[in-house]
Design a protein around this motif. Structure first.
Motif, mmCIF file in Angstrom:
data_model
loop_
_atom_site.group_PDB
_atom_site.id
_atom_site.type_symbol
_atom_site.label_atom_id
_atom_site.label_comp_id
_atom_site.label_asym_id
_atom_site.label_seq_id
_atom_site.Cartn_x
_atom_site.Cartn_y
_atom_site.Cartn_z
ATOM 1 N N ILE A 95 19.335 14.797 62.611
ATOM 2 C CA ILE A 95 19.504 15.243 61.230
ATOM 3 C C ILE A 95 18.499 14.513 60.358
ATOM 4 C CG2 ILE A 95 21.089 15.454 59.286
ATOM 5 C CD1 ILE A 95 21.949 17.083 61.713
ATOM 6 N N GLY A 96 17.732 15.275 59.572
ATOM 7 C CA GLY A 96 16.703 14.667 58.742
ATOM 8 C C GLY A 96 15.449 14.427 59.555
ATOM 9 N N GLY A 97 14.845 15.511 60.031
ATOM 10 C CA GLY A 97 13.835 15.400 61.073
ATOM 11 C C GLY A 97 12.406 15.236 60.624
ATOM 12 N N ALA A 98 12.143 15.131 59.310
ATOM 13 C CA ALA A 98 10.757 15.171 58.849
ATOM 14 C C ALA A 98 10.159 13.799 58.551
ATOM 15 C CB ALA A 98 10.653 16.048 57.599
ATOM 16 N N GLY A 99 10.962 12.735 58.609
ATOM 17 C CA GLY A 99 10.472 11.406 58.241
ATOM 18 C C GLY A 99 9.837 10.654 59.397
ATOM 19 N N TYR A 100 9.360 9.440 59.096
ATOM 20 C CA TYR A 100 8.695 8.623 60.120
ATOM 21 C C TYR A 100 9.636 8.267 61.267
ATOM 22 C CZ TYR A 100 4.765 7.782 56.906
ATOM 23 O OH TYR A 100 3.685 7.919 56.076
ATOM 24 N N THR A 101 10.862 7.828 60.950
ATOM 25 C CA THR A 101 11.772 7.418 62.027
ATOM 26 C C THR A 101 12.147 8.603 62.902
ATOM 27 O OG1 THR A 101 13.680 7.635 60.539
ATOM 28 C CG2 THR A 101 12.702 5.452 60.762
ATOM 29 N N ALA A 102 12.338 9.786 62.295
ATOM 30 C CA ALA A 102 12.647 10.972 63.092
ATOM 31 C C ALA A 102 11.473 11.334 63.992
ATOM 32 C CB ALA A 102 12.995 12.139 62.178
ATOM 33 N N GLY A 103 10.256 11.233 63.472
ATOM 34 C CA GLY A 103 9.084 11.543 64.293
ATOM 35 C C GLY A 103 8.989 10.648 65.507
ATOM 36 N N GLU A 104 9.231 9.357 65.317
ATOM 37 C CA GLU A 104 9.206 8.434 66.449
ATOM 38 C C GLU A 104 10.367 8.700 67.402
ATOM 39 O OE1 GLU A 104 6.574 5.583 66.924
ATOM 40 O OE2 GLU A 104 6.088 7.601 66.224
ATOM 41 N N LEU A 105 11.528 9.033 66.858
ATOM 42 C CA LEU A 105 12.686 9.346 67.697
ATOM 43 C C LEU A 105 12.418 10.573 68.562
ATOM 44 C CD1 LEU A 105 15.619 8.759 68.471
ATOM 45 C CD2 LEU A 105 16.321 10.111 66.474
ATOM 46 N N ILE A 106 11.843 11.619 67.965
ATOM 47 C CA ILE A 106 11.496 12.822 68.741
ATOM 48 C C ILE A 106 10.544 12.456 69.871
ATOM 49 C CG2 ILE A 106 10.290 15.035 68.646
ATOM 50 C CD1 ILE A 106 11.301 15.198 65.669
ATOM 51 N N ARG A 107 9.526 11.668 69.560
ATOM 52 C CA ARG A 107 8.550 11.269 70.579
ATOM 53 C C ARG A 107 9.236 10.552 71.746
ATOM 54 N NH1 ARG A 107 4.980 6.604 71.318
ATOM 55 N NH2 ARG A 107 5.838 5.580 69.469
ATOM 56 N N LEU A 108 10.174 9.664 71.443
ATOM 57 C CA LEU A 108 10.864 8.910 72.493
ATOM 58 C C LEU A 108 11.795 9.800 73.318
ATOM 59 C CD1 LEU A 108 11.789 5.684 70.489
ATOM 60 C CD2 LEU A 108 9.853 6.009 72.042
ATOM 61 N N SER A 140 12.540 23.920 57.971
ATOM 62 C CA SER A 140 13.145 24.887 58.896
ATOM 63 C C SER A 140 12.180 26.017 59.231
ATOM 64 C CB SER A 140 14.420 25.467 58.279
ATOM 65 O OG SER A 140 15.010 26.413 59.150
ATOM 66 N N GLY A 141 12.068 26.326 60.540
ATOM 67 C CA GLY A 141 11.195 27.380 61.015
ATOM 68 C C GLY A 141 9.802 26.919 61.371
ATOM 69 N N LYS A 142 9.424 25.726 60.957
ATOM 70 C CA LYS A 142 8.114 25.182 61.306
ATOM 71 C C LYS A 142 8.182 24.475 62.656
ATOM 72 C CE LYS A 142 6.781 24.193 56.502
ATOM 73 N NZ LYS A 142 6.396 23.106 55.553
ATOM 74 N N LYS A 143 7.062 24.416 63.349
ATOM 75 C CA LYS A 143 7.005 23.616 64.568
ATOM 76 C C LYS A 143 7.168 22.138 64.219
ATOM 77 C CE LYS A 143 4.134 26.441 67.637
ATOM 78 N NZ LYS A 143 2.904 26.441 68.476
ATOM 79 N N LEU A 144 7.816 21.386 65.123
ATOM 80 C CA LEU A 144 7.896 19.933 64.945
ATOM 81 C C LEU A 144 6.506 19.339 64.786
ATOM 82 C CD1 LEU A 144 10.579 18.920 67.624
ATOM 83 C CD2 LEU A 144 10.942 19.675 65.271
ATOM 84 N N SER A 145 5.557 19.886 65.533
ATOM 85 C CA SER A 145 4.196 19.349 65.518
ATOM 86 C C SER A 145 3.440 19.662 64.237
ATOM 87 C CB SER A 145 3.405 19.869 66.724
ATOM 88 O OG SER A 145 3.364 21.282 66.722
ATOM 89 N N ALA A 146 3.970 20.568 63.398
ATOM 90 C CA ALA A 146 3.332 20.836 62.113
ATOM 91 C C ALA A 146 3.534 19.672 61.153
ATOM 92 C CB ALA A 146 3.892 22.117 61.498
ATOM 93 N N ILE A 147 4.648 18.972 61.318
ATOM 94 C CA ILE A 147 4.948 17.798 60.487
ATOM 95 C C ILE A 147 4.549 16.520 61.214
ATOM 96 C CG2 ILE A 147 6.755 16.540 59.265
ATOM 97 C CD1 ILE A 147 6.115 19.310 58.105
ATOM 98 N N HIS A 148 4.959 16.411 62.476
ATOM 99 C CA HIS A 148 4.641 15.234 63.299
ATOM 100 C C HIS A 148 3.450 15.606 64.182
ATOM 101 C CE1 HIS A 148 8.337 13.632 61.759
ATOM 102 N NE2 HIS A 148 9.039 14.620 62.293
ATOM 103 N N GLN A 149 2.260 15.412 63.660
ATOM 104 C CA GLN A 149 1.073 15.979 64.299
ATOM 105 C C GLN A 149 0.688 15.289 65.601
ATOM 106 O OE1 GLN A 149 -2.062 16.538 61.384
ATOM 107 N NE2 GLN A 149 -0.613 17.376 59.900
ATOM 108 N N ASP A 150 1.282 14.126 65.889
ATOM 109 C CA ASP A 150 1.057 13.494 67.184
ATOM 110 C C ASP A 150 1.770 14.243 68.306
ATOM 111 O OD1 ASP A 150 3.449 12.658 65.916
ATOM 112 O OD2 ASP A 150 3.633 10.957 67.290
ATOM 113 N N LEU A 151 2.613 15.223 67.960
ATOM 114 C CA LEU A 151 3.361 15.990 68.961
ATOM 115 C C LEU A 151 2.664 17.284 69.360
ATOM 116 C CD1 LEU A 151 7.017 15.606 67.608
ATOM 117 C CD2 LEU A 151 5.833 14.211 69.330
ATOM 118 N N VAL A 152 1.483 17.572 68.807
ATOM 119 C CA VAL A 152 0.731 18.766 69.210
ATOM 120 C C VAL A 152 0.462 18.692 70.715
ATOM 121 C CG1 VAL A 152 -1.455 19.986 69.016
ATOM 122 C CG2 VAL A 152 -0.330 19.124 66.951
ATOM 123 N N GLY A 153 0.842 19.737 71.430
ATOM 124 C CA GLY A 153 0.671 19.755 72.881
ATOM 125 C C GLY A 153 1.830 19.168 73.646
#
Length: 325
Positions: free
Chosen positions: A7-20, A38-51
């Motif tokens: 919940i609250g997936g667009a911030g720095y801590t969420a980005g690192e949590l997704i990566r882990l 909502s509706g955007k790719k995770l990688s559109a916000i957390h650009q280290d997740l592209v690919g």
């Protein structure tokens, strides 16, 4: 495989949590909830997740996930839980400061355990709800706990610590803007930082009749991530005795290590480690504590807590190497 919701997936801590969680061998990300993305790719916000993933943010919540991470601003976790209910079997790990203090730990018949593994490991293993510690609080507590456990906090503790810009979150402000932050340094919230409450709570719980006095000066650094903290207090013993005390206290700790050599931030950035170094100077013990504020100070510790709660090996999803060069 367990199903995880964020919940609250667009911030720095969420980005690192997704990566882990993406590299965690026993966890699948069921949903990442964000009303703004909502509706955007995770990688559109957390650009280290592209690919790494094509998953999308959603505004729909699955109330039956095995574990729920709350990556919300302080005060918002309570508001969210007041409006949303989950399965009685769902474990919740909150990364805000809403439930860290004893007076806030029981909410809606949920008992939140303070999630510092080096202090509360057995309680975390049997808990359903976890209040993840703050970043400064983690670095500072880990530097003090071995002393308090042996009743050796005899005088005030003086702390000076600097954190990277990510500690302020993604929202822009006057003190996070590049042109202000670069080549700059400042202190803030001197002696009244919000993490002092949880630090006092943990330290005082270990030493009978202690009402610790901790003088804390937090600083803003002109780098992205990491916390470098130095603490000193009265100490009458030898350096060898202090090292033995700290190494014994942390002998079973999965991520906290006492180093014989001086420390720097590049040893811990991108890891879930806390490294400690000790020196004795004319009746004072100097303790250096370094962590990555987004990992050991937030998302990495949350994954460690999840591993303990589900009986997984502690290092799952956290086999990370520091970006030394």
């Amino acid at each position: 495989m367990i199903q995880a919701g964020i919940i609250g997936g667009a911030g720095y801590t969420a980005g690192e949590l997704i990566r882990l969680l993406l590299i965690h061998s026993k966890t699948e990300i069921n949903f990442v909830y964000s009303t703004s993305s909502s509706g955007k790719k995770l990688s559109a916000i957390h650009q280290d997740l592209v690919g790494s993933t094509d998953q999308l943010f959603t505004d729909t919540i699955n109330t039956d996930v095995d574990v729920l991470f709350l990556c919300l601003g302080h005060g918002n976790s309570k508001l969210f839980l007041e409006k949303n209910s989950f399965s009685k079997d769902t474990k919740i790990i909150d990364l805000s400061n809403d439930f860290r203090l004893t007076q806030d730990a029981i909410f809606q018949n949920k008992h939140f355990v303070y999630g510092l593994p080096e202090l509360n490991k057995s309680a975390i293993q049997s808990a359903q709800y976890i209040a993840n510690p703050g970043c400064f609080a983690t670095a500072i507590q880990l530097a003090i706990l071995p002393l308090a456990a042996k009743g050796l906090v005899e005088d005030a503790i003086h702390v000076n610590a600097v954190t990277g810009a990510t500690g302020a979150g993604t929202a822009l402000s006057a003190t996070t803007h590049f042109t202000w932050r670069v080549d700059n340094f400042s202190h803030y919230k001197a002696f009244n930082h919000q993490h002092l409450g949880e630090i006092h709570q943990s330290v005082d719980s270990l030493q009978d009749d202690l009402k610790s006095v901790i003088h804390f000066i937090p600083n803003r650094g002109n780098f992205s991530r990491g916390i470098f903290a130095t603490l000193y207090t009265k100490y009458e013993g030898t350096l060898e005795t202090a090292k033995a005390l700290f190494k014994t206290y942390y002998k079973d700790a999965e991520f906290t290590t006492v180093s014989d050599d001086p420390l720097h931030l590049k040893q811990v950035v991108n890891t879930n480690k806390c490294l400690l170094h000790l020196e004795v100077h004319e009746g004072k013990l100097l303790i250096t504590s370094v962590i990555d504020n987004l990992l050991k100070g937030a998302s990495g510790q949350a994954v460690h807590n999840m591993n303990l709660m589900f009986g997984f090996e502690a290092h799952l999803g956290l086999q990370l190497k520091a970006n030394y060069f």
